[in-house]
Design an enzyme around this catalytic site. Sequence first.
Site, PDB file in Angstrom:
ATOM      1  N   GLY A 199      -1.224   6.884  70.113  1.00  0.00           N
ATOM      2  CA  GLY A 199      -0.412   5.690  69.855  1.00  0.00           C
ATOM      3  C   GLY A 199       0.781   6.080  69.023  1.00  0.00           C
ATOM      4  O   GLY A 199       0.789   7.142  68.402  1.00  0.00           O
ATOM      5  N   CYS A 242      -5.122  12.404  69.398  1.00  0.00           N
ATOM      6  CA  CYS A 242      -3.868  12.239  68.656  1.00  0.00           C
ATOM      7  C   CYS A 242      -3.995  11.117  67.606  1.00  0.00           C
ATOM      8  O   CYS A 242      -4.743  11.278  66.650  1.00  0.00           O
ATOM      9  CB  CYS A 242      -2.708  12.020  69.623  1.00  0.00           C
ATOM     10  SG  CYS A 242      -1.125  12.263  68.809  1.00  0.00           S
ATOM     11  N   TYR A 243      -3.321   9.976  67.796  1.00  0.00           N
ATOM     12  CA  TYR A 243      -3.462   8.897  66.810  1.00  0.00           C
ATOM     13  C   TYR A 243      -4.944   8.520  66.660  1.00  0.00           C
ATOM     14  O   TYR A 243      -5.428   8.271  65.563  1.00  0.00           O
ATOM     15  CB  TYR A 243      -2.652   7.669  67.248  1.00  0.00           C
ATOM     16  CG  TYR A 243      -2.807   6.480  66.314  1.00  0.00           C
ATOM     17  CD1 TYR A 243      -2.070   6.397  65.147  1.00  0.00           C
ATOM     18  CD2 TYR A 243      -3.717   5.452  66.603  1.00  0.00           C
ATOM     19  CE1 TYR A 243      -2.220   5.317  64.276  1.00  0.00           C
ATOM     20  CE2 TYR A 243      -3.870   4.372  65.744  1.00  0.00           C
ATOM     21  CZ  TYR A 243      -3.115   4.310  64.582  1.00  0.00           C
ATOM     22  OH  TYR A 243      -3.275   3.247  63.725  1.00  0.00           O
ATOM     23  N   HIS A 287      -3.079  16.532  73.223  1.00  0.00           N
ATOM     24  CA  HIS A 287      -3.372  15.635  74.360  1.00  0.00           C
ATOM     25  C   HIS A 287      -4.046  16.380  75.512  1.00  0.00           C
ATOM     26  O   HIS A 287      -3.365  17.054  76.287  1.00  0.00           O
ATOM     27  CB  HIS A 287      -2.067  15.006  74.862  1.00  0.00           C
ATOM     28  CG  HIS A 287      -1.501  14.003  73.922  1.00  0.00           C
ATOM     29  ND1 HIS A 287      -1.848  12.672  73.953  1.00  0.00           N
ATOM     30  CD2 HIS A 287      -0.637  14.142  72.888  1.00  0.00           C
ATOM     31  CE1 HIS A 287      -1.213  12.027  72.996  1.00  0.00           C
ATOM     32  NE2 HIS A 287      -0.474  12.893  72.323  1.00  0.00           N
ATOM     33  N   GLU A 319      -5.166  15.088  78.151  1.00  0.00           N
ATOM     34  CA  GLU A 319      -4.948  14.382  79.424  1.00  0.00           C
ATOM     35  C   GLU A 319      -3.690  14.825  80.161  1.00  0.00           C
ATOM     36  O   GLU A 319      -3.536  14.563  81.343  1.00  0.00           O
ATOM     37  CB  GLU A 319      -4.920  12.852  79.189  1.00  0.00           C
ATOM     38  CG  GLU A 319      -3.715  12.304  78.420  1.00  0.00           C
ATOM     39  CD  GLU A 319      -3.816  12.423  76.904  1.00  0.00           C
ATOM     40  OE1 GLU A 319      -4.595  13.274  76.410  1.00  0.00           O
ATOM     41  OE2 GLU A 319      -3.092  11.706  76.202  1.00  0.00           O
ATOM     42  N   ASP A 351      -0.990  -1.872  98.598  1.00  0.00           N
ATOM     43  CA  ASP A 351      -2.056  -2.646  97.948  1.00  0.00           C
ATOM     44  C   ASP A 351      -2.530  -3.822  98.806  1.00  0.00           C
ATOM     45  O   ASP A 351      -3.730  -3.995  99.026  1.00  0.00           O
ATOM     46  CB  ASP A 351      -1.584  -3.171  96.581  1.00  0.00           C
ATOM     47  CG  ASP A 351      -1.055  -2.053  95.704  1.00  0.00           C
ATOM     48  OD1 ASP A 351      -1.371  -0.886  95.998  1.00  0.00           O
ATOM     49  OD2 ASP A 351      -0.317  -2.343  94.743  1.00  0.00           O
ATOM     50  N   LYS A 403      -3.568   3.302  91.644  1.00  0.00           N
ATOM     51  CA  LYS A 403      -2.875   3.421  92.940  1.00  0.00           C
ATOM     52  C   LYS A 403      -3.430   4.564  93.806  1.00  0.00           C
ATOM     53  O   LYS A 403      -3.651   4.392  95.002  1.00  0.00           O
ATOM     54  CB  LYS A 403      -1.386   3.672  92.664  1.00  0.00           C
ATOM     55  CG  LYS A 403      -0.507   3.521  93.855  1.00  0.00           C
ATOM     56  CD  LYS A 403      -0.080   2.090  93.968  1.00  0.00           C
ATOM     57  CE  LYS A 403       0.912   1.815  95.041  1.00  0.00           C
ATOM     58  NZ  LYS A 403       1.335   0.404  94.979  1.00  0.00           N
TER      59      LYS A 403
END
Length: 510
Positions: free
Chosen positions: A53, A80-81, A168, A170, A226, A366
């Site tokens: 964040g 992180c945060y 991070h 990710e 979608d 998606k």
Amino acid sequence: MQKILVLDFGGQYSKLIARRVRELGVYSEILSFKTPIETIKENNYHGIIFSGGPSSVYEDNAPTVDKKIFELSVPIFGICYGAQLMAQLLGGEVAKSTVKEYGNTQIELTKNLSPILKKIKSPNTVWMSHTDYISKVPEGFIITSTTKDCPVASMGHLTKNFFALQFHPEVTNTKHGQAMIKAFLYDICKCSKTWKTASFTTTAIDEIKEKVGDKKVLCALSGGVDSSVAAILVSKAIGDNLTCVFVDHGLLRKNEADDIERIFSKELGLNLICVDAKKRFLSKLKGVTDPEKKRKIIGREFIKVFEIEAKKLKGIDYLVQGTIYPDIIESGAGPSALIKSHHNVGGLPKNHQFKEIIEPLRNLFKDEVRNVGRGLKIPDMIIDRQPFPGPGLGVRIIGKITDKKIALLQEADHIFTEEIRLAGLHSKINQYFAVLTDMRSVGVMGDARTYFYTVGLRAVVTSDFMTATWAEIPNEVLARVSTRIVNEVEGVNRVVYDITNKPPATIEWL
Ligand code: XMP
């Protein structure tokens, strides 16, 4: 089903964390840090990830979480945060550094072996983006890696199963980030591979069958990924009791209405009503030049046309919408400046007549929707489609919209997209299209003077469409597109290529 919670502290990568977890075969969902602890408890998560964040734990109103979360006996992974917050809440210390550590950094593993880092060698490349850092770990925690500027690059409490990374995992820049998340999911949370889009499809079809029974269902079909996947999924469950409505507002791409009719009605066998509403839309848009007015008119008329069609079809109980997970998360986000009022085909009238709305894809990202679509044998032409704005070419024609300008833009856009495909660039560029400017300039064709329009070409590379970089298309491709447009499209004598990123520009010109 086993679930992992990503508790969102406002980080730009929260969605990415949730996707990474799902890629590893475990279902994940994102909730705001404001979610009451009771709700978190009731959901029986197998593990909780605190996202990053933008805040500092010392700021007034910095996002935080009820300390009781550490008493749920659920493994927690802070990033992180989220790592700093974990340290602070459990009695460690967070300090402010004068320098920001940003970008690729080497971590050195300490002699304290971490189950999260067990598969990686020291030193190893990770992605850092922080100013604050953990200066003292809470009681019971061990430091498991450091960097030259950061005394605690990672820490862990081995018996309570609390782990934290200052970097991070990710993002792909962290070389073995996915292995770290995997270790948390499988070794610490003891998850098993329970999330697969194939099993999603079977379960979703069964659930729709169960809910709808022999009632009738309506779907607003735009032909985008979608709504197409949602429609086919529902049709697999209830067959002929589904009717799709496709509204042709006259601002579609070349051949688009015919393609939709052919694919959905003839090839896929859906009940499809194509409403030709071109005259209605174009008369309402006559003389309008303001971009927001255009968007509002198209949005409003769309809903009106859809309502009229829905009323004609008596006895419909359910409406299908192609809402996906990012739509749900984004609609819950805080107030941000209105840049454009987006509208999606299928936007719902306020006093709708339906008993219930069915959103079978509401929990999917998606790429997962695309996987489901492929599994349902929906043609690539639909699955690989780029986003096309609800207001269509209405937001790609600057100034007044006329029949002539629409036809001209359809042709120019068709040439551009055809050449990009022929050059094998389709999968390298995330969105590309032509824009018709309102500017005319002097040219010479044969021996005659022309005073014609300028076409703009837009092509961007992006992963989330929130930011984008203009695509570096080879000059010879641009040259071919320019020559073809000017030669083949009557009324155009100049072609320009847009070399602006988002921000400061947006992807669409209006
Ligand atoms: P901008 O122009 O805001 O576009 O940078 C970001 C992405 O959103 C698409 N877009 C829309 N999609 N309804 C939609 O469904 C809309 O009104 C709309 N306006 C823009 C745009 O094509 C790009 O992919």
